[in-house]
Design a protein around this motif. Structure first.
Motif, PDB file in Angstrom:
ATOM      1  N   HIS A 116       0.870  -1.175   0.000  1.00 37.69           N
ATOM      2  CA  HIS A 116       0.000   0.000   0.000  1.00 37.69           C
ATOM      3  C   HIS A 116       0.910   1.229   0.000  1.00 37.69           C
ATOM      4  O   HIS A 116       1.721   1.394   0.906  1.00 37.69           O
ATOM      5  CB  HIS A 116      -0.915  -0.007   1.219  1.00 37.69           C
ATOM      6  N   TYR A 117       0.795   2.053  -1.016  1.00 38.17           N
ATOM      7  CA  TYR A 117       1.708   3.189  -1.129  1.00 38.17           C
ATOM      8  C   TYR A 117       0.933   4.486  -1.373  1.00 38.17           C
ATOM      9  O   TYR A 117      -0.181   4.497  -1.885  1.00 38.17           O
ATOM     10  CB  TYR A 117       2.726   2.944  -2.244  1.00 38.17           C
ATOM     11  N   TYR A 118       1.575   5.587  -0.987  1.00 39.54           N
ATOM     12  CA  TYR A 118       0.969   6.917  -1.076  1.00 39.54           C
ATOM     13  C   TYR A 118       1.782   7.876  -1.935  1.00 39.54           C
ATOM     14  O   TYR A 118       1.242   8.855  -2.454  1.00 39.54           O
ATOM     15  CB  TYR A 118       0.854   7.534   0.329  1.00 39.54           C
ATOM     16  N   SER A 119       3.070   7.636  -2.043  1.00 39.15           N
ATOM     17  CA  SER A 119       3.967   8.623  -2.648  1.00 39.15           C
ATOM     18  C   SER A 119       4.299   8.303  -4.097  1.00 39.15           C
ATOM     19  O   SER A 119       4.302   7.139  -4.512  1.00 39.15           O
ATOM     20  CB  SER A 119       5.272   8.675  -1.843  1.00 39.15           C
ATOM     21  N   ALA A 120       4.611   9.354  -4.846  1.00 37.22           N
ATOM     22  CA  ALA A 120       5.055   9.180  -6.227  1.00 37.22           C
ATOM     23  C   ALA A 120       6.386   8.433  -6.268  1.00 37.22           C
ATOM     24  O   ALA A 120       6.633   7.643  -7.180  1.00 37.22           O
ATOM     25  CB  ALA A 120       5.188  10.543  -6.903  1.00 37.22           C
ATOM     26  N   PHE A 121       7.242   8.658  -5.273  1.00 41.98           N
ATOM     27  CA  PHE A 121       8.516   7.953  -5.254  1.00 41.98           C
ATOM     28  C   PHE A 121       8.309   6.444  -5.150  1.00 41.98           C
ATOM     29  O   PHE A 121       8.918   5.668  -5.899  1.00 41.98           O
ATOM     30  CB  PHE A 121       9.402   8.420  -4.102  1.00 41.98           C
ATOM     31  N   ALA A 122       7.470   6.011  -4.209  1.00 42.65           N
ATOM     32  CA  ALA A 122       7.217   4.576  -4.043  1.00 42.65           C
ATOM     33  C   ALA A 122       6.622   3.993  -5.321  1.00 42.65           C
ATOM     34  O   ALA A 122       7.010   2.906  -5.767  1.00 42.65           O
ATOM     35  CB  ALA A 122       6.293   4.326  -2.852  1.00 42.65           C
ATOM     36  N   ARG A 123       5.685   4.721  -5.940  1.00 39.20           N
ATOM     37  CA  ARG A 123       5.073   4.237  -7.172  1.00 39.20           C
ATOM     38  C   ARG A 123       6.118   4.026  -8.259  1.00 39.20           C
ATOM     39  O   ARG A 123       6.154   2.981  -8.911  1.00 39.20           O
ATOM     40  CB  ARG A 123       4.013   5.222  -7.668  1.00 39.20           C
ATOM     41  N   GLU A 124       6.966   5.031  -8.470  1.00 40.56           N
ATOM     42  CA  GLU A 124       7.935   4.944  -9.553  1.00 40.56           C
ATOM     43  C   GLU A 124       9.021   3.911  -9.267  1.00 40.56           C
ATOM     44  O   GLU A 124       9.498   3.238 -10.179  1.00 40.56           O
ATOM     45  CB  GLU A 124       8.553   6.324  -9.811  1.00 40.56           C
ATOM     46  N   PHE A 125       9.396   3.771  -7.992  1.00 42.69           N
ATOM     47  CA  PHE A 125      10.396   2.765  -7.651  1.00 42.69           C
ATOM     48  C   PHE A 125       9.840   1.365  -7.904  1.00 42.69           C
ATOM     49  O   PHE A 125      10.515   0.514  -8.481  1.00 42.69           O
ATOM     50  CB  PHE A 125      10.841   2.903  -6.194  1.00 42.69           C
ATOM     51  N   VAL A 126       8.611   1.132  -7.480  1.00 39.59           N
ATOM     52  CA  VAL A 126       7.994  -0.174  -7.694  1.00 39.59           C
ATOM     53  C   VAL A 126       7.858  -0.457  -9.191  1.00 39.59           C
ATOM     54  O   VAL A 126       8.173  -1.550  -9.666  1.00 39.59           O
ATOM     55  CB  VAL A 126       6.622  -0.248  -6.993  1.00 39.59           C
ATOM     56  N   ARG A 127       7.396   0.517  -9.937  1.00 40.32           N
ATOM     57  CA  ARG A 127       7.164   0.324 -11.368  1.00 40.32           C
ATOM     58  C   ARG A 127       8.470   0.060 -12.116  1.00 40.32           C
ATOM     59  O   ARG A 127       8.539  -0.818 -12.977  1.00 40.32           O
ATOM     60  CB  ARG A 127       6.474   1.557 -11.959  1.00 40.32           C
ATOM     61  N   SER A 128       9.523   0.794 -11.780  1.00 39.82           N
ATOM     62  CA  SER A 128      10.748   0.759 -12.577  1.00 39.82           C
ATOM     63  C   SER A 128      11.861  -0.118 -12.010  1.00 39.82           C
ATOM     64  O   SER A 128      12.670  -0.653 -12.779  1.00 39.82           O
ATOM     65  CB  SER A 128      11.303   2.181 -12.741  1.00 39.82           C
ATOM     66  N   ASP A 129      11.931  -0.260 -10.678  1.00 38.80           N
ATOM     67  CA  ASP A 129      13.107  -0.863 -10.066  1.00 38.80           C
ATOM     68  C   ASP A 129      12.852  -2.128  -9.256  1.00 38.80           C
ATOM     69  O   ASP A 129      13.770  -2.924  -9.072  1.00 38.80           O
ATOM     70  CB  ASP A 129      13.810   0.148  -9.147  1.00 38.80           C
ATOM     71  N   TYR A 130      11.644  -2.312  -8.729  1.00 34.06           N
ATOM     72  CA  TYR A 130      11.449  -3.409  -7.774  1.00 34.06           C
ATOM     73  C   TYR A 130      11.746  -4.777  -8.389  1.00 34.06           C
ATOM     74  O   TYR A 130      12.514  -5.569  -7.832  1.00 34.06           O
ATOM     75  CB  TYR A 130      10.038  -3.398  -7.165  1.00 34.06           C
ATOM     76  N   ASN A 131      11.129  -5.106  -9.514  1.00 38.59           N
ATOM     77  CA  ASN A 131      11.326  -6.440 -10.096  1.00 38.59           C
ATOM     78  C   ASN A 131      12.776  -6.661 -10.524  1.00 38.59           C
ATOM     79  O   ASN A 131      13.297  -7.779 -10.425  1.00 38.59           O
ATOM     80  CB  ASN A 131      10.391  -6.653 -11.289  1.00 38.59           C
ATOM     81  N   PHE A 132      13.425  -5.617 -11.026  1.00 35.86           N
ATOM     82  CA  PHE A 132      14.839  -5.720 -11.376  1.00 35.86           C
ATOM     83  C   PHE A 132      15.658  -6.107 -10.147  1.00 35.86           C
ATOM     84  O   PHE A 132      16.469  -7.043 -10.190  1.00 35.86           O
ATOM     85  CB  PHE A 132      15.342  -4.398 -11.956  1.00 35.86           C
ATOM     86  N   CYS A 133      15.439  -5.376  -9.036  1.00 31.98           N
ATOM     87  CA  CYS A 133      16.168  -5.674  -7.795  1.00 31.98           C
ATOM     88  C   CYS A 133      15.837  -7.071  -7.291  1.00 31.98           C
ATOM     89  O   CYS A 133      16.735  -7.821  -6.885  1.00 31.98           O
ATOM     90  CB  CYS A 133      15.825  -4.643  -6.718  1.00 31.98           C
ATOM     91  N   ALA A 134      14.557  -7.433  -7.306  1.00 31.78           N
ATOM     92  CA  ALA A 134      14.139  -8.742  -6.805  1.00 31.78           C
ATOM     93  C   ALA A 134      14.802  -9.865  -7.599  1.00 31.78           C
ATOM     94  O   ALA A 134      15.237 -10.874  -7.034  1.00 31.78           O
ATOM     95  CB  ALA A 134      12.617  -8.863  -6.868  1.00 31.78           C
ATOM     96  N   ALA A 135      14.889  -9.697  -8.921  1.00 33.01           N
ATOM     97  CA  ALA A 135      15.529 -10.710  -9.759  1.00 33.01           C
ATOM     98  C   ALA A 135      17.025 -10.795  -9.471  1.00 33.01           C
ATOM     99  O   ALA A 135      17.590 -11.890  -9.337  1.00 33.01           O
ATOM    100  CB  ALA A 135      15.289 -10.381 -11.228  1.00 33.01           C
ATOM    101  N   LYS A 136      17.683  -9.657  -9.373  1.00 30.72           N
ATOM    102  CA  LYS A 136      19.123  -9.626  -9.132  1.00 30.72           C
ATOM    103  C   LYS A 136      19.485 -10.177  -7.750  1.00 30.72           C
ATOM    104  O   LYS A 136      20.514 -10.833  -7.575  1.00 30.72           O
ATOM    105  CB  LYS A 136      19.645  -8.201  -9.282  1.00 30.72           C
ATOM    106  N   MET A 137      18.632  -9.903  -6.757  1.00 32.47           N
ATOM    107  CA  MET A 137      18.886 -10.415  -5.405  1.00 32.47           C
ATOM    108  C   MET A 137      18.805 -11.936  -5.366  1.00 32.47           C
ATOM    109  O   MET A 137      19.537 -12.600  -4.636  1.00 32.47           O
ATOM    110  CB  MET A 137      17.879  -9.817  -4.428  1.00 32.47           C
ATOM    111  N   THR A 138      17.906 -12.489  -6.152  1.00 28.95           N
ATOM    112  CA  THR A 138      17.702 -13.934  -6.158  1.00 28.95           C
ATOM    113  C   THR A 138      18.924 -14.681  -6.676  1.00 28.95           C
ATOM    114  O   THR A 138      19.228 -15.791  -6.224  1.00 28.95           O
ATOM    115  CB  THR A 138      16.462 -14.284  -7.000  1.00 28.95           C
ATOM    116  N   ILE A 139      19.653 -14.086  -7.608  1.00 25.92           N
ATOM    117  CA  ILE A 139      20.824 -14.759  -8.181  1.00 25.92           C
ATOM    118  C   ILE A 139      22.143 -14.202  -7.645  1.00 25.92           C
ATOM    119  O   ILE A 139      23.212 -14.628  -8.080  1.00 25.92           O
ATOM    120  CB  ILE A 139      20.806 -14.672  -9.722  1.00 25.92           C
ATOM    121  N   ALA A 140      22.073 -13.269  -6.690  1.00 23.97           N
ATOM    122  CA  ALA A 140      23.296 -12.687  -6.122  1.00 23.97           C
ATOM    123  C   ALA A 140      24.051 -13.737  -5.303  1.00 23.97           C
ATOM    124  O   ALA A 140      23.451 -14.558  -4.600  1.00 23.97           O
ATOM    125  CB  ALA A 140      22.953 -11.486  -5.248  1.00 23.97           C
ATOM    126  N   ARG A 141      25.374 -13.698  -5.393  1.00 22.70           N
ATOM    127  CA  ARG A 141      26.223 -14.637  -4.673  1.00 22.70           C
ATOM    128  C   ARG A 141      27.459 -13.907  -4.160  1.00 22.70           C
ATOM    129  O   ARG A 141      27.819 -12.839  -4.635  1.00 22.70           O
ATOM    130  CB  ARG A 141      26.682 -15.784  -5.598  1.00 22.70           C
TER     131      ARG A 141
END
Length: 200
Positions: free
Chosen positions: A56-81
């Motif tokens: 649940h988000y209220y800010s434009a920053f949270a919206r844009e981070f989720v839209r543009s960066d979250y899945n990228f980070c989540a994918a990279k974290m999964t394969i990080a070693r």
């Protein structure tokens, strides 16, 4: 600003504009997120954990981070070693300490209740660090709301709010920055090695 250090990590944008406080009838006014960047990349990765959460988000920053960066980070974290995991873990500890201090500072201010309904997006949690990133975004939005309420109550100045949110945003932006290099670009202790192509 009394009691709160707003020193920014490298890369903070001091001129970023903070959205104005909404009317008392309010809604965030943010457009719904139709698609998250890197959906396909994340879908191809076998998870360490398999869960979904509602952010649940209220800010434009949270919206844009989720839209543009979250899945990228989540994918990279999964394969990080190796060293990359060490670097991410250190950054999360730093960010979590920062947000504990920031939220404690914001909670001590008198605020006037602002009626604002959140937007919601479903996120996949495929690695424990993804969950930690969602928590940071949630805390950021608590800070966003608390400082907005203090602004409305005139217990906080606009420039003070902007400085606090700029610092909070810069702290979160360090995480995708660390996610970009491949695992072999990190020394075992978590230090980013020079790019071989830049050394020549």
């Amino acid at each position: 600003m009394s009691g709160f250090d707003t020193e920014k990590p490298e890369g903070a944008d001091p001129e970023r504009l903070i959205p104005p406080a909404p009317s008392e009838h309010g809604s965030t006014g943010l457009r719904p997120i139709k698609r998250l960047t890197s959906d396909d990349r994340l879908a191809r990765i076998n998870p360490e954990t398999l869960a979904k959460t509602e952010l649940h988000y209220y800010s434009a920053f949270a919206r844009e981070f989720v839209r543009s960066d979250y899945n990228f980070c989540a994918a990279k974290m999964t394969i990080a070693r190796g060293g990359k995991l060490v670097a991410l873990e250190a950054e999360f500890r730093t960010a979590e300490a920062f947000f504990r201090k920031a939220l404690g500072w914001a909670n001590r201010m008198h605020g006037r209740n602002v009626r604002l309904d959140p937007e919601t997006v479903t996120l996949e949690i495929k690695h424990p660090m993804s969950g930690r990133l969602v928590r940071l975004l949630t805390i950021y939005d608590h800070l966003f709301l608390k400082t907005m309420e203090a602004l409305v109550a005139r217990t906080l100045m606009m420039h003070e709010r902007k400085a606090a949110l700029d610092s909070a945003e810069a702290r979160i932006k360090q995480i995708p920055f660390l996610c970009i290099p491949d695992n072999d670009r990190y020394a075992p202790e978590g230090v980013l090695l020079p790019d071989a192509t830049e050394a020549h």
